[in-house]
Write a protein that holds these residues in place. Structure first.
Motif, PDB file in Angstrom:
ATOM      1  N   PRO A 229      -6.704  42.543  45.544  1.00 51.43           N
ATOM      2  CA  PRO A 229      -5.352  43.079  45.375  1.00 51.43           C
ATOM      3  C   PRO A 229      -4.396  41.962  44.975  1.00 51.43           C
ATOM      4  O   PRO A 229      -4.440  40.869  45.526  1.00 51.43           O
ATOM      5  CB  PRO A 229      -5.016  43.621  46.770  1.00 51.43           C
ATOM      6  N   GLY A 230      -3.543  42.240  44.008  1.00 52.92           N
ATOM      7  CA  GLY A 230      -2.618  41.224  43.512  1.00 52.92           C
ATOM      8  C   GLY A 230      -3.111  40.603  42.212  1.00 52.92           C
ATOM      9  O   GLY A 230      -2.342  40.054  41.436  1.00 52.92           O
ATOM     10  N   TYR A 231      -4.418  40.709  41.963  1.00 51.64           N
ATOM     11  CA  TYR A 231      -4.990  40.078  40.773  1.00 51.64           C
ATOM     12  C   TYR A 231      -5.401  41.094  39.704  1.00 51.64           C
ATOM     13  O   TYR A 231      -6.080  40.752  38.745  1.00 51.64           O
ATOM     14  CB  TYR A 231      -6.196  39.203  41.154  1.00 51.64           C
ATOM     15  N   GLN A 232      -4.930  42.340  39.874  1.00 46.15           N
ATOM     16  CA  GLN A 232      -5.365  43.395  38.953  1.00 46.15           C
ATOM     17  C   GLN A 232      -5.059  43.067  37.501  1.00 46.15           C
ATOM     18  O   GLN A 232      -5.813  43.396  36.602  1.00 46.15           O
ATOM     19  CB  GLN A 232      -4.670  44.742  39.300  1.00 46.15           C
ATOM     20  N   GLU A 233      -3.910  42.416  37.288  1.00 47.44           N
ATOM     21  CA  GLU A 233      -3.489  42.174  35.899  1.00 47.44           C
ATOM     22  C   GLU A 233      -4.068  40.874  35.338  1.00 47.44           C
ATOM     23  O   GLU A 233      -3.822  40.519  34.193  1.00 47.44           O
ATOM     24  CB  GLU A 233      -1.952  42.077  35.834  1.00 47.44           C
ATOM     25  N   ILE A 234      -4.795  40.170  36.197  1.00 43.92           N
ATOM     26  CA  ILE A 234      -5.251  38.846  35.764  1.00 43.92           C
ATOM     27  C   ILE A 234      -6.570  38.941  35.012  1.00 43.92           C
ATOM     28  O   ILE A 234      -7.568  39.433  35.533  1.00 43.92           O
ATOM     29  CB  ILE A 234      -5.435  37.919  36.994  1.00 43.92           C
ATOM     30  N   ASP A 235      -6.560  38.521  33.760  1.00 44.05           N
ATOM     31  CA  ASP A 235      -7.824  38.332  33.052  1.00 44.05           C
ATOM     32  C   ASP A 235      -7.664  37.118  32.159  1.00 44.05           C
ATOM     33  O   ASP A 235      -6.558  36.628  31.970  1.00 44.05           O
ATOM     34  CB  ASP A 235      -8.214  39.581  32.248  1.00 44.05           C
ATOM     35  N   SER A 236      -8.757  36.642  31.637  1.00 48.08           N
ATOM     36  CA  SER A 236      -8.651  35.354  30.958  1.00 48.08           C
ATOM     37  C   SER A 236      -7.728  35.408  29.748  1.00 48.08           C
ATOM     38  O   SER A 236      -7.050  34.442  29.441  1.00 48.08           O
ATOM     39  CB  SER A 236     -10.024  34.806  30.584  1.00 48.08           C
ATOM     40  N   ARG A 237      -7.659  36.568  29.103  1.00 43.32           N
ATOM     41  CA  ARG A 237      -6.764  36.632  27.947  1.00 43.32           C
ATOM     42  C   ARG A 237      -5.303  36.573  28.417  1.00 43.32           C
ATOM     43  O   ARG A 237      -4.492  35.837  27.865  1.00 43.32           O
ATOM     44  CB  ARG A 237      -7.008  37.912  27.153  1.00 43.32           C
ATOM     45  N   GLY A 238      -5.012  37.335  29.457  1.00 44.82           N
ATOM     46  CA  GLY A 238      -3.644  37.366  29.965  1.00 44.82           C
ATOM     47  C   GLY A 238      -3.202  36.009  30.478  1.00 44.82           C
ATOM     48  O   GLY A 238      -2.058  35.598  30.279  1.00 44.82           O
ATOM     49  N   VAL A 239      -4.113  35.322  31.101  1.00 40.84           N
ATOM     50  CA  VAL A 239      -3.763  34.009  31.652  1.00 40.84           C
ATOM     51  C   VAL A 239      -3.461  33.030  30.527  1.00 40.84           C
ATOM     52  O   VAL A 239      -2.520  32.237  30.599  1.00 40.84           O
ATOM     53  CB  VAL A 239      -4.903  33.496  32.567  1.00 40.84           C
ATOM     54  N   GLY A 240      -4.232  33.122  29.463  1.00 39.05           N
ATOM     55  CA  GLY A 240      -3.969  32.342  28.252  1.00 39.05           C
ATOM     56  C   GLY A 240      -3.739  30.872  28.515  1.00 39.05           C
ATOM     57  O   GLY A 240      -4.334  30.292  29.419  1.00 39.05           O
ATOM     58  N   LYS A 241      -2.850  30.280  27.714  1.00 34.22           N
ATOM     59  CA  LYS A 241      -2.601  28.851  27.843  1.00 34.22           C
ATOM     60  C   LYS A 241      -1.563  28.539  28.906  1.00 34.22           C
ATOM     61  O   LYS A 241      -1.537  27.443  29.438  1.00 34.22           O
ATOM     62  CB  LYS A 241      -2.104  28.291  26.503  1.00 34.22           C
ATOM     63  N   LEU A 242      -0.672  29.492  29.133  1.00 33.26           N
ATOM     64  CA  LEU A 242       0.447  29.174  30.013  1.00 33.26           C
ATOM     65  C   LEU A 242       0.397  29.902  31.352  1.00 33.26           C
ATOM     66  O   LEU A 242       1.279  29.759  32.183  1.00 33.26           O
ATOM     67  CB  LEU A 242       1.776  29.479  29.308  1.00 33.26           C
ATOM     68  N   GLY A 243      -0.642  30.699  31.571  1.00 38.73           N
ATOM     69  CA  GLY A 243      -0.809  31.330  32.879  1.00 38.73           C
ATOM     70  C   GLY A 243      -0.037  32.622  33.041  1.00 38.73           C
ATOM     71  O   GLY A 243       0.750  33.026  32.172  1.00 38.73           O
ATOM     72  N   LEU A 244      -0.269  33.259  34.153  1.00 35.61           N
ATOM     73  CA  LEU A 244       0.314  34.564  34.432  1.00 35.61           C
ATOM     74  C   LEU A 244       0.509  34.658  35.932  1.00 35.61           C
ATOM     75  O   LEU A 244      -0.362  34.252  36.696  1.00 35.61           O
ATOM     76  CB  LEU A 244      -0.686  35.633  33.964  1.00 35.61           C
TER      77      LEU A 244
END
Lengths: 158, 829, 417
Positions: free
Chosen positions: B690-705
């Motif tokens: 929970p809390g990490y639903q939106e996190i994927d490697s593309r979203g994190v990208g170069k500058l993070g999420l």
């Protein structure tokens, strides 16, 4: 580096200097002047002490000090001769008189005599152009200089 | 903020009021050349490179100092401008040596680039260039080439405005001015290296990098610093698989473009002699029956890992799942922590932890990211010393205080360097944080007319009623509060009390609030989020929440709270815990208890240590597994602001990645998931945490999420109590450049290593008859360490502050095994 | 000629409160305090008084620019007199300190200022004692301090000494120096009237400017405005130095021909040599050749002649001099005094020096003059403050009017001087 101590009289003067300003950094130039007038030089130890007193870094103190020509970080002679060579004095022969003075003191311009009595510096305009050529020896202005007058002045200082 | 529209070279651009023309031009890809201007440092107007023509203004104007104005018409390519640019460049190059072929800045030099684009084809200078000093040390890690300096004052402005230390200054004036320090002392602040990145010429260079490589030959890897919890963005330049240098990679949400010197130069551990490169079996504990099936000395690491799992399974079969445990690391990536907790929960235990202090995942209020500090009008700093713990956070707080009208409130048991920026500083007695935090919560609650179920005891803290009143008032009357607290520096359950305080603050109707938990370790937030705790599954799911646990983790997932790290050590001592896997942690030195920890670890049937460097703990292990660690590893970390970012590898290695090795172990346990890539672990995290639903490697990208807020369970805590003693309460402080396994003797930062110091209050010092410089022994928990006395008012009477300056110093050993605040006595040597 | 500032300048004991008051000193205070502050500002505006430090900005207008309703405000008297050729303020400070104090009280009242500083160049250390003593006398008399003359108006004034830096005469550099910093000029905007000393609204005026104010209050703006020319009102102190028989500070009515100053007041050229050139307003303004000697000494006429009134320092040069020598000395001065912040000034002043020095060593190339002019073009109006422009002025004007002096050296190229 040993700790620099202000004398009791200096402490009194520092208090009255600080009272002039709403922000204490304004006292930086006055404090540097105070130290130099007592020691003829501003030592690194004094810079640290002044910085501490005014809440600025010693590097800041040195940065400010080194901007102004009247502070010395190396000891100068008992008499500091600032010889004006700017335009009005130049037009009235200051270059030759400066040369004469150097010869009289047996030093080069910028040097201090062996007995540490005199230091001779070229100086920019000292705001006494109507008395050109002129020089300042410690706090005293001497105008309308001639070779004879320079000799007299120097000889009269002990 | 209102917007302003102006025209630059015929292009209309709309920017916020207060934007400089130079920055507005960037928005529409118009290149106005600069040297001295740096958007983070602010205008200086020294170099005069950015002269532009502005309609209705007779003189050319500097684009970097001029605010945009409505309907302003700016021209950057007129004949007048071009003549001026050529003129300024000619002046700039007048006394600059053309030693580009041997200059480290070559290829990435604004002076080269601007000359190429805007400069005159030749120079009319026919006299000797000024003979300024070449290549002098400005510090052990920075070299200054005075002849290359163009006196743009960027570095000195950085020192003044960003570091706010006035360490680097301009000396002299006019043509003789120079960048220097006081009395030629080294410029060695915590963030000195940034001047290398911002120098627009090759005047300030990285001594370590000098003449090592041409910049265009470097492979640049965008990754993260792995030292503290800020997770600054960096670019690692490598050549032929060797690390050449580290530079800042600006990310406003994280580092604002700066990194600390530890981040820049504290990388020697990557090539340390001390690295663990292969799995091995130690001949320790030979008198005890080992449960471990031997493996051949040259067996592949995977093979050793399989054997480790088999051994753990065997012990679980024989003694039950409570007989094994895992001590993880706040320095590991999310993926590594996630997989390890999964493995141990598959083994049937919640004996999982990574820390020696009490804490729970999540926050009862918003988790602010670092940028929010600038928009908060109150930052309440509790028990934190960012200068030593998270240096780039220190810079951000200073920026907020000096540029954003943020007021800093410090609530701490010791003086810190940030105190001088504080609007209000309230100091409590060492060990009384529970009462101090409660008193603030109570004061606020009373103001709100809230019912409270506890009563604080302010008199234990040494804080006066008036001080507390001002603190309460400052928080209550603010519009936006950001509470920055260090759970690792709060003893007992004071961390939980802070969460109760946060809840009270959130009830003030006029106050917007959030918090940033600032435990110093790289991924302290991630470790909590990934469930490296005995009572929570990843994402703050309580073990007691059987329903959710089972729906996420299966029918057999353990729902009994496990042992904390310190409890595991205690049970190891008593013999109840049989096997322990320690991952990238060094309990023998870093845990309270000292010799007792060593005894306890020795008492285990099986100690497996998975680490990248040899430590006091690896020496006690039966089995040692190699870990790659920063530089080689890949994965995500979650910084103090809840931002998930990717740590990429900069160097190749033949050794198996940690996450792969844990995957091998999971497979041995029967987990069939299989992760072909690290990103697949992240995919699972986003599904399960929970809390990490939106996190994927593309979203994190170069500058993070930023991850979503992780919810926090309310815990009930009673009144704080405090014992008393005629001894002194010990506070172990942090020192950024501690001489440990990471900064070893070969470190480029070894000049920062310090001797052991005990900071004593004047009052205690005089009653003990010790003074500055006296050598003393500090005794506690049956241990003793040496230190030199420094008498000041860093802490209130009744306490002593000892910064942890090295592993060898052994200061953690003065604490009791249970982690309670230590009482120590001091003896003059 | 009407004497306002120098009326009693050589009166024995003028620097004491006793003599100063006997001669009518401090009479303006009562008059001023009977008026509203704004009325004083209006009177100064109406008088046409312009800043006597060099820039010639209308004084009343400057006062009226103070940020509204922002307090505290400060008054800084610029007594850093450092412009080569200028020594008029020194004479005022030395002989008539109370006039300045009176002027500062009036300005402070008009601008609702409670703290004033007199920033004196460091070399005026002895003068600061005279000033401190005068300030002490004024305090004792109740002209300074709390509730001055029962008006509820408070003011104190302090002296502050610099330490050797020409650039501190530039008003924003002066503020940095007074705040304890390096005397580097500040970015404008914000202007001192909005954010000056300690980031508060600040009035900065030259000694001479402030000394005029008591006259305006006593005699009325109209009377002052009736002196001088249409646009350059009142009188002006001029320091006449160089090759004249009677160098000195003279107070003239604006518009007096320059020749009157040189040949009449200053007694003509020494040794009865011929006038070659003159610099009318201190070393930072372009020099003029002898044929311009009848130019009326006022802002507009001098501007029309291609130069400036500046600080009112008339430097007279006779025909025994090669102008290149003088020019080199002035470049050397600006090189020495450049704060080093702006690239064109820091590098340009030194480059100009190197080129002109080379010319004087008979090693010049023929294209040097063209090069000098081009470098000057690259320097002027490209910097923070006018120091670079001041350095350019003598170079450009000397080339313009005395090109042949340069050519003298080219005749001897290869011959060591």
């Amino acid at each position: 580096m040993s700790e620099y101590k202000f004398s009791e009289d200096q402490e009194k003067e520092i208090a009255s200097i600080l009272a002039k300003y709403p922000f204490k950094t304004s006292a930086l130039l006055p404090l540097l002047t105070l130290v130099q007038r007592a020691d003829q030089v501003v030592s690194p130890e004094a810079m640290v002490a002044i910085g501490k007193r005014l809440d600025v870094s010693p590097a800041y103190v040195q940065s400010v000090l080194s901007f102004y020509t009247m502070y010395h970080t190396e000891k100068v002679g008992k008499y500091m001769i600032l010889f004006c060579i700017n335009i009005s004095c130049q037009l009235n022969g200051s270059d030759k008189l400066l040369e004469h003075t150097a010869k009289k003191l047996n030093i080069k311009v910028g040097e201090t005599t062996f007995d540490e009595k005199f230091t001779l510096h070229r100086e920019e305009c000292l705001a006494a152009c109507t008395e050109a050529p002129m020089m300042r020896v410690n706090d005293t202005y001497y105008g309308d200089l001639t070779e004879q007058r320079i000799d007299q002045i120097i000889d009269s200082l002990d | 903020m209102s917007e302003v529209t102006l025209t630059i070279d015929g292009i209309s651009v709309t920017v916020p009021k207060g934007t400089k023309v130079a920055d507005a031009a960037k928005q529409v890809d118009i290149d106005i050349p600069v040297f001295c201007y740096h958007e983070k440092i602010g205008p200086l107007g020294c170099c005069r490179m950015c002269l532009v023509e502005v309609e209705k203004m007779p003189k050319l104007m500097t684009a970097c100092t001029m605010d945009v104005a409505p309907d302003m018409v700016v021209k950057t390519t007129t004949e007048k401008v071009e003549k001026a640019q050529k003129g300024v460049l000619e002046f700039t190059l007048l006394n600059h040596p053309l030693d580009c072929p041997v200059c480290d800045k070559g290829g990435e030099c604004p002076l080269q680039d601007n000359t190429f684009k805007f400069g005159p084809p030749d120079t009319r200078m026919e006299f000797h260039r000024a003979n300024n000093v070449k290549a002098a040390p400005l510090s052990p890690v920075i070299t200054i080439d005075r002849e290359r300096c163009i006196a743009c004052q960027r570095c000195t402005a950085y020192s003044e405005r960003i570091e706010q230390g006035q360490g680097l200054v301009m000396l002299n004036r006019g043509f003789n001015n120079e960048v220097n320090t006081f009395n030629n002392e080294p410029y060695d602040t915590r963030y000195s290296g940034n001047v290398i990145d911002i120098c627009p010429v090759g005047a300030l260079t990285n001594t370590d990098f000098r003449f090592k490589a041409r910049t265009w030959d470097l492979s640049n890897h965008d990754t993260l610093c792995a030292h503290c919890g800020v997770n600054c963005n960096i670019t690692v330049g490598t050549r032929l698989n060797q690390l050449m240098r580290i530079e800042a990679r600006p990310n406003d949400a994280v580092d604002d473009g700066w990194i600390c010197d530890k981040g820049r130069w504290g990388h020697n551990f990557m090539e340390s002699q001390n690295r663990i490169t292969a799995a091995r079996e130690n001949s320790v504990g030979s008198t005890k029956p080992t449960s471990f099936p031997n493996f051949p000395i040259d067996a592949p690491t995977e093979h050793a890992a399989e054997k480790v799992v088999e051994a753990f399974k065997k012990i679980v079969d024989e003694h039950g799942p409570d007989s094994v445990g895992f001590i993880g690391s706040a320095y590991a990536t999310n993926e590594e922590s996630y997989l390890y907790q999964k493995m141990f929960r598959l083994l049937g235990t919640n004996n999982i932890d990574h820390k020696t202090y009490q804490d729970t995942p999540g926050l009862p209020i918003d988790h602010y990211d670092i940028e929010q500090i600038e928009s908060s009008n109150i930052v309440l700093l509790i028990a934190s010393d960012p200068t030593e713990e998270l240096p780039i956070l220190d810079l951000r707080i200073k920026k907020a205080v000096s540029n954003c009208e943020t007021r800093l409130l410090c609530l701490n048991d010791q003086d810190t360097a940030l105190d001088k920026y504080a609007h209000l500083k309230v100091k409590y007695k060492i060990g009384s944080e529970a009462s101090a935090v409660d008193a603030l919560a109570e004061g606020l609650a009373r103001e709100l007319g809230e019912a409270i179920e506890f009563s604080s005891t302010l008199d234990q803290t040494g804080i006066s009623a008036d001080e507390m009143k001002s603190l309460v008032e400052a928080v209550r009357s603010s519009m936006k509060v950001c509470v920055v607290y260090n759970p690792a520096a709060l003893s007992g359950n004071a961390g939980l009390r802070v969460k109760r305080l946060l809840q009270v603050i959130s009830k003030i109707p006029t106050v917007e609030c959030g918090a940033i938990p600032v435990a110093p370790a790289t991924n302290a937030v991630g470790a909590m989020d990934m469930g490296l705790v005995p009572d929570f599954y990843p994402g703050g799911v309580s073990v007691k929440d059987t329903e959710q646990v089972q729906s996420l983790w299966g029918e057999n997932a353990p729902t009994k709270a496990g042992l904390s790290a310190l409890e595991m050590i205690a049970k190891a001592k008593s013999g109840e815990l049989k096997a322990l896997l320690v991952y990238r942690s060094n309990p023998a030195v870093d845990f309270p208890g000292g010799a007792q920890v060593v005894e306890a670890l020795k008492n285990l049937d099986l100690l497996v240590v998975h680490d990248m460097l040899e430590t006091e703990t690896t020496q006690l292990a039966k089995i040692v597994l190699p870990s790659n660690g920063p530089g080689f590893d890949e994965g995500t970390t979650t910084n103090i602001g809840g931002r998930v970012q990717t740590r990429r590898k900069s160097l190749d290695t033949d050794h198996i990645a940690d996450w792969k090795l844990i995957n091998v172990m999971l497979k041995t346990l029967g987990d069939e998931t299989g992760y072909p890539r690290a990103a697949k672990v992240l995919d699972e995290i986003s599904m399960k945490v929970p809390g990490y639903q939106e996190i994927d490697s593309r979203g994190v990208g170069k500058l993070g999420l930023n991850r979503e807020k992780v919810s926090c369970e309310e815990s009930s805590i009673g009144n704080a109590s405090m014992d008393s003693s005629d001894k002194l309460r010990l506070r172990i402080a942090n020192y950024l450049f501690a001489h440990d396994k990471i900064l070893d003797a070969s470190s480029k930062l070894a000049h920062h290593f310090k001797a052991s110091i005990a900071f004593l209050n004047e009052k205690d010092a005089s009653s003990m008859n010790v003074g500055d410089g006296d050598a003393v022994r500090i005794l506690g928990n049956g241990m003793e360490i040496n230190a030199e006395v420094k008498v000041d008012s860093r802490c209130k009477p009744g306490g002593v502050v000892v910064p942890k300056i090295s592993d060898e110093q052994g200061v953690n050993g003065l604490q009791n095994l249970d982690g309670s605040p230590a009482w120590v006595s001091i003896e003059k040597v | 000629m009407t004497q306002i500032l120098f009326k009693d300048i050589n009166k024995e004991g003028l620097h004491t409160m006793k003599v100063y008051e006997e001669l009518g000193g401090y009479q303006s205070l009562k008059k001023a305090f009977a008026q509203k502050p704004d009325e004083i500002v209006a009177a100064v505006k109406a008088s046409g008084l312009r800043g006597r430090g060099g820039a010639g900005f209308p004084t009343g207008l400057k006062w009226s620019f103070l940020a509204k309703d922002v307090f505290p405000r400060y008054l800084c008297c610029n007594a850093d007199e450092s412009e080569p050729g200028t020594c008029k303020d020194r004479e005022l400070l030395l002989k008539n300190p109370h006039l300045l104090i009176e002027g500062m009280i009036l300005c402070s009242y008009a601008c609702q200022i409670e703290t004033g500083y007199i920033y004196m160049r460091g070399e005026f250390h002895d003068l600061s004692f005279i000033m401190d003593k005068a300030l002490e006398e004024a305090r004792a008399k109740g002209y300074l301090g709390k509730n001055i003359m029962g008006t509820g108006f408070n003011l104190d004034i302090h002296t502050h000494l610099g330490a050797g830096a020409y650039i501190c005469g530039e008003e924003s550099a002066l503020l940095n120096s007074l705040e304890g910093g390096r005397g580097e000029p500040r970015m404008k905007p914000p202007f001192p009237a909005v954010e000056g000393l300690y980031s508060k609204p600040t009035v900065i005026n030259n000694v001479e400017t402030l000394c005029v104010v008591p006259y305006i209050v006593n005699e009325g703006a109209e009377k002052y405005a009736s002196l001088g020319t249409e646009k350059s009102k009142g009188t002006k102190l001029v320091s006449v130095s160089g090759h004249v028989k009677k160098p000195g500070n003279y107070e003239i009515e604006m518009g007096t021909p320059t020749s009157e100053l040189i040949y009449n007041l200053a007694g003509g050229i020494r040794n009865d040599n011929k006038l070659k050139a003159f610099i009318p307003g201190g070393s930072s303004v372009p020099m003029l050749p002898a044929d311009k000697v009848d130019t009326p000494y006022d802002y507009e006429s001098l501007a029309a002649a291609g130069t400036m009134l500046g600080s009112g320092a008339l430097i007279v040069i006779d025909d025994s001099v090669n102008i290149v020598e003088t020019t080199l000395r002035l470049i050397s001065f600006y090189m020495h005094e450049s704060c080093g912040k702006c690239t064109p000034c820091r590098e340009g002043t030194r480059w100009l020096y190197q080129i002109v020095e080379r010319i004087m060593q008979n090693k010049g190339q023929l294209d040097y003059i063209e090069k000098l002019e081009d470098i000057c073009g690259n320097m002027s109006f490209k910097t923070f403050c006018p120091l670079a422009d001041a350095c350019v002025a003598p170079v450009v004007s000397s080339i313009k009017h005395f090109r042949s002096d340069y050519e003298e050296y080219f005749k001897n190229v290869g011959v060591s001087s």
